[in-house]
Design a protein around this motif. Structure first.
Motif, PDB file in Angstrom:
ATOM      1  N   ASP A  77      19.279  12.040   0.786  1.00  0.00           N
ATOM      2  CA  ASP A  77      20.538  11.558   1.555  1.00  0.00           C
ATOM      3  C   ASP A  77      20.134  10.260   2.433  1.00  0.00           C
ATOM      4  N   LYS A  78      18.926  10.014   2.274  1.00  0.00           N
ATOM      5  CA  LYS A  78      18.257   8.868   3.076  1.00  0.00           C
ATOM      6  C   LYS A  78      17.185   8.418   2.308  1.00  0.00           C
ATOM      7  N   GLY A  79      17.282   8.199   0.919  1.00  0.00           N
ATOM      8  CA  GLY A  79      16.326   7.607   0.197  1.00  0.00           C
ATOM      9  C   GLY A  79      15.658   6.328   0.377  1.00  0.00           C
ATOM     10  N   PHE A  80      16.820   5.544   0.533  1.00  0.00           N
ATOM     11  CA  PHE A  80      16.578   4.009   0.928  1.00  0.00           C
ATOM     12  C   PHE A  80      15.870   3.737   2.178  1.00  0.00           C
ATOM     13  N   GLU A  81      16.607   4.286   3.311  1.00  0.00           N
ATOM     14  CA  GLU A  81      16.238   4.240   4.538  1.00  0.00           C
ATOM     15  C   GLU A  81      14.538   4.768   4.779  1.00  0.00           C
ATOM     16  N   THR A  82      14.268   5.789   3.882  1.00  0.00           N
ATOM     17  CA  THR A  82      12.946   6.434   4.068  1.00  0.00           C
ATOM     18  C   THR A  82      11.907   5.648   3.461  1.00  0.00           C
ATOM     19  N   THR A  83      12.302   4.938   2.252  1.00  0.00           N
ATOM     20  CA  THR A  83      11.518   4.170   1.399  1.00  0.00           C
ATOM     21  C   THR A  83      11.168   2.818   2.215  1.00  0.00           C
ATOM     22  N   HIS A  84      12.167   2.347   2.838  1.00  0.00           N
ATOM     23  CA  HIS A  84      11.785   1.098   3.409  1.00  0.00           C
ATOM     24  C   HIS A  84      10.871   1.356   4.670  1.00  0.00           C
ATOM     25  N   ARG A  85      11.100   2.376   5.207  1.00  0.00           N
ATOM     26  CA  ARG A  85       9.977   2.798   6.477  1.00  0.00           C
ATOM     27  C   ARG A  85       8.604   3.135   5.718  1.00  0.00           C
ATOM     28  N   LEU A  86       8.442   3.714   4.993  1.00  0.00           N
ATOM     29  CA  LEU A  86       7.061   3.818   4.110  1.00  0.00           C
ATOM     30  C   LEU A  86       6.512   2.632   3.756  1.00  0.00           C
ATOM     31  N   ILE A  87       7.396   1.693   3.089  1.00  0.00           N
ATOM     32  CA  ILE A  87       6.748   0.142   2.828  1.00  0.00           C
ATOM     33  C   ILE A  87       6.376  -0.519   4.071  1.00  0.00           C
ATOM     34  N   LYS A  88       7.140  -0.295   5.031  1.00  0.00           N
ATOM     35  CA  LYS A  88       6.774  -1.333   6.331  1.00  0.00           C
ATOM     36  C   LYS A  88       5.613  -0.585   6.741  1.00  0.00           C
ATOM     37  N   ASN A  89       5.312   0.516   6.841  1.00  0.00           N
ATOM     38  CA  ASN A  89       4.160   1.442   7.428  1.00  0.00           C
ATOM     39  C   ASN A  89       2.950   0.850   6.514  1.00  0.00           C
ATOM     40  N   ALA A  90       3.206   0.810   5.164  1.00  0.00           N
ATOM     41  CA  ALA A  90       2.041   0.129   4.499  1.00  0.00           C
ATOM     42  C   ALA A  90       1.708  -1.256   4.627  1.00  0.00           C
ATOM     43  N   LEU A  91       2.648  -1.991   4.890  1.00  0.00           N
ATOM     44  CA  LEU A  91       2.318  -3.358   5.199  1.00  0.00           C
ATOM     45  C   LEU A  91       1.723  -3.685   6.590  1.00  0.00           C
ATOM     46  N   ASP A  92       2.290  -2.919   7.488  1.00  0.00           N
ATOM     47  CA  ASP A  92       1.707  -2.648   8.816  1.00  0.00           C
ATOM     48  C   ASP A  92       0.039  -2.253   9.004  1.00  0.00           C
ATOM     49  N   ASP A  93      -0.128  -1.271   8.101  1.00  0.00           N
ATOM     50  CA  ASP A  93      -1.407  -0.976   7.938  1.00  0.00           C
ATOM     51  C   ASP A  93      -2.358  -1.857   7.349  1.00  0.00           C
ATOM     52  N   LEU A  94      -1.848  -2.764   6.544  1.00  0.00           N
ATOM     53  CA  LEU A  94      -2.702  -3.666   5.800  1.00  0.00           C
ATOM     54  C   LEU A  94      -2.717  -5.003   6.944  1.00  0.00           C
ATOM     55  N   GLN A  95      -2.023  -4.958   7.977  1.00  0.00           N
ATOM     56  CA  GLN A  95      -1.797  -6.260   8.706  1.00  0.00           C
ATOM     57  C   GLN A  95      -1.283  -7.235   7.915  1.00  0.00           C
ATOM     58  N   ILE A  96      -0.168  -7.151   7.199  1.00  0.00           N
ATOM     59  CA  ILE A  96       0.171  -8.140   6.439  1.00  0.00           C
ATOM     60  C   ILE A  96       1.343  -8.872   7.277  1.00  0.00           C
ATOM     61  N   LYS A  97       1.157 -10.157   7.328  1.00  0.00           N
ATOM     62  CA  LYS A  97       2.087 -10.989   8.450  1.00  0.00           C
ATOM     63  C   LYS A  97       3.207 -11.605   7.227  1.00  0.00           C
ATOM     64  N   GLU A  98       3.043 -12.728   6.996  1.00  0.00           N
ATOM     65  CA  GLU A  98       4.102 -13.397   6.035  1.00  0.00           C
ATOM     66  C   GLU A  98       3.961 -13.065   4.575  1.00  0.00           C
ATOM     67  N   TYR A  99       4.910 -12.563   3.909  1.00  0.00           N
ATOM     68  CA  TYR A  99       4.841 -12.014   2.434  1.00  0.00           C
ATOM     69  C   TYR A  99       6.031 -12.523   1.823  1.00  0.00           C
ATOM     70  N   ILE A 100       5.681 -12.326   0.576  1.00  0.00           N
ATOM     71  CA  ILE A 100       6.902 -12.479  -0.586  1.00  0.00           C
ATOM     72  C   ILE A 100       7.056 -11.132  -1.355  1.00  0.00           C
TER      73      ILE A 100
END
Length: 265
Positions: free
Chosen positions: A61-84
């Motif tokens: 029931d929260k598939g997109f919301e949860t996946t978004h958070r996981l992607i954001k966490n992955a980018l934060d862990d890699l210290q990604i700033k600007e991206y495509i």
């Protein structure tokens, strides 16, 4: 549990984030990334239920919301700033909904490959969820080979030869059916919000997000969907000749050149 990601190229280069389609994994982008890693920092992520993220499960029931958070966490862990953000099919739908909901100032452009923008009526959503529930039951109860054989008989893959289908079935047979079933339902197009209002609003912004929509010449379904977007400003359509639904697999060099053409500094 975090999502698996693979990085290639220099962290000092412009960042490209790749999201694969249903049944895929980060390795699907290897031929395209091979052409790009000298100029870009390439991050390919395994989505929940796939590849090295197979053990990551998300609530239906929260598939997109949860996946978004996981992607954001992955980018934060890699210290990604600007991206495509680049997504194919399922990955494209997740990328589009990510842009719609996150409003991340570090996200500079979207490249959407053969992806749905969401249904506008409840009847369409109900029918799609019924179809996806049927597929989920197959993946959860049948052997993975049997399910894959049935999956690649769909019209959307009609441009593939028997040899190409067999190669894909062999490659995708490493997946786990129950994990796929969960992800299929959690991120069904039926669960996806219609992106039309977001796309319309984006076109009116002073600094709109650059959005590229790509489709293959042989992919009639998404060629039609893509051309319907021409009425929206700031969506750049690109048709890839001789390609079907999965452009970056069939034409990886051409796909890489497209990215270089638009985003090389």
């Amino acid at each position: 549990m975090p999502l698996f990601s693979q990085t290639q190229g220099s962290p000092q280069s412009p960042a490209l984030v790749f999201l694969h389609g249903f049944l895929g994994n980060h390795q699907d982008w290897c031929e395209t990334i091979k052409q790009l890693k000298e100029s870009f920092y390439c991050i390919s992520i395994d989505l929940p239920g796939h590849g090295d993220s197979a053990s990551v499960t998300i609530p239906i029931d929260k598939g997109f919301e949860t996946t978004h958070r996981l992607i954001k966490n992955a980018l934060d862990d890699l210290q990604i700033k600007e991206y495509i953000l680049i997504g194919y099919s399922l990955g494209g739908r997740i990328a589009l909904d990510y842009a719609r909901t996150q409003r991340d100032e570090n996200l500079k452009a979207l490249i959407l490959e053969s992806c749905h923008t969401g249904y506008q009526t409840q009847d369409e959503k109900d029918q799609r969820f019924a179809d996806d529930l049927n597929w989920a039951k197959r993946f959860a109860t049948q052997s993975i080979i049997q399910s894959l054989n049935q999956w690649y008989e769909q019209d959307i893959f009609s441009d593939l030869s028997c040899e190409q289908k067999n190669n894909l079935i062999n490659k995708r047979s490493r997946n786990y059916g129950v994990c796929l079933a969960n992800m299929l339902l959690a991120t069904s197009v039926a669960q996806q919000s219609d992106a039309t209002p977001f796309l319309q609003n984006n076109a009116t912004q002073a600094n709109p997000l650059a959005i590229h929509y790509c489709f293959g010449e042989k992919d009639n379904k998404f060629k039609t969907l893509g051309r319907a977007l021409t009425k929206l400003k700031n969506i750049h359509l690109t048709e890839f000749s001789e390609a079907g639904h999965n452009i970056h697999r069939q034409s990886p060099v051409q796909y890489a050149r497209f990215i270089q053409q638009h985003f090389s500094q």
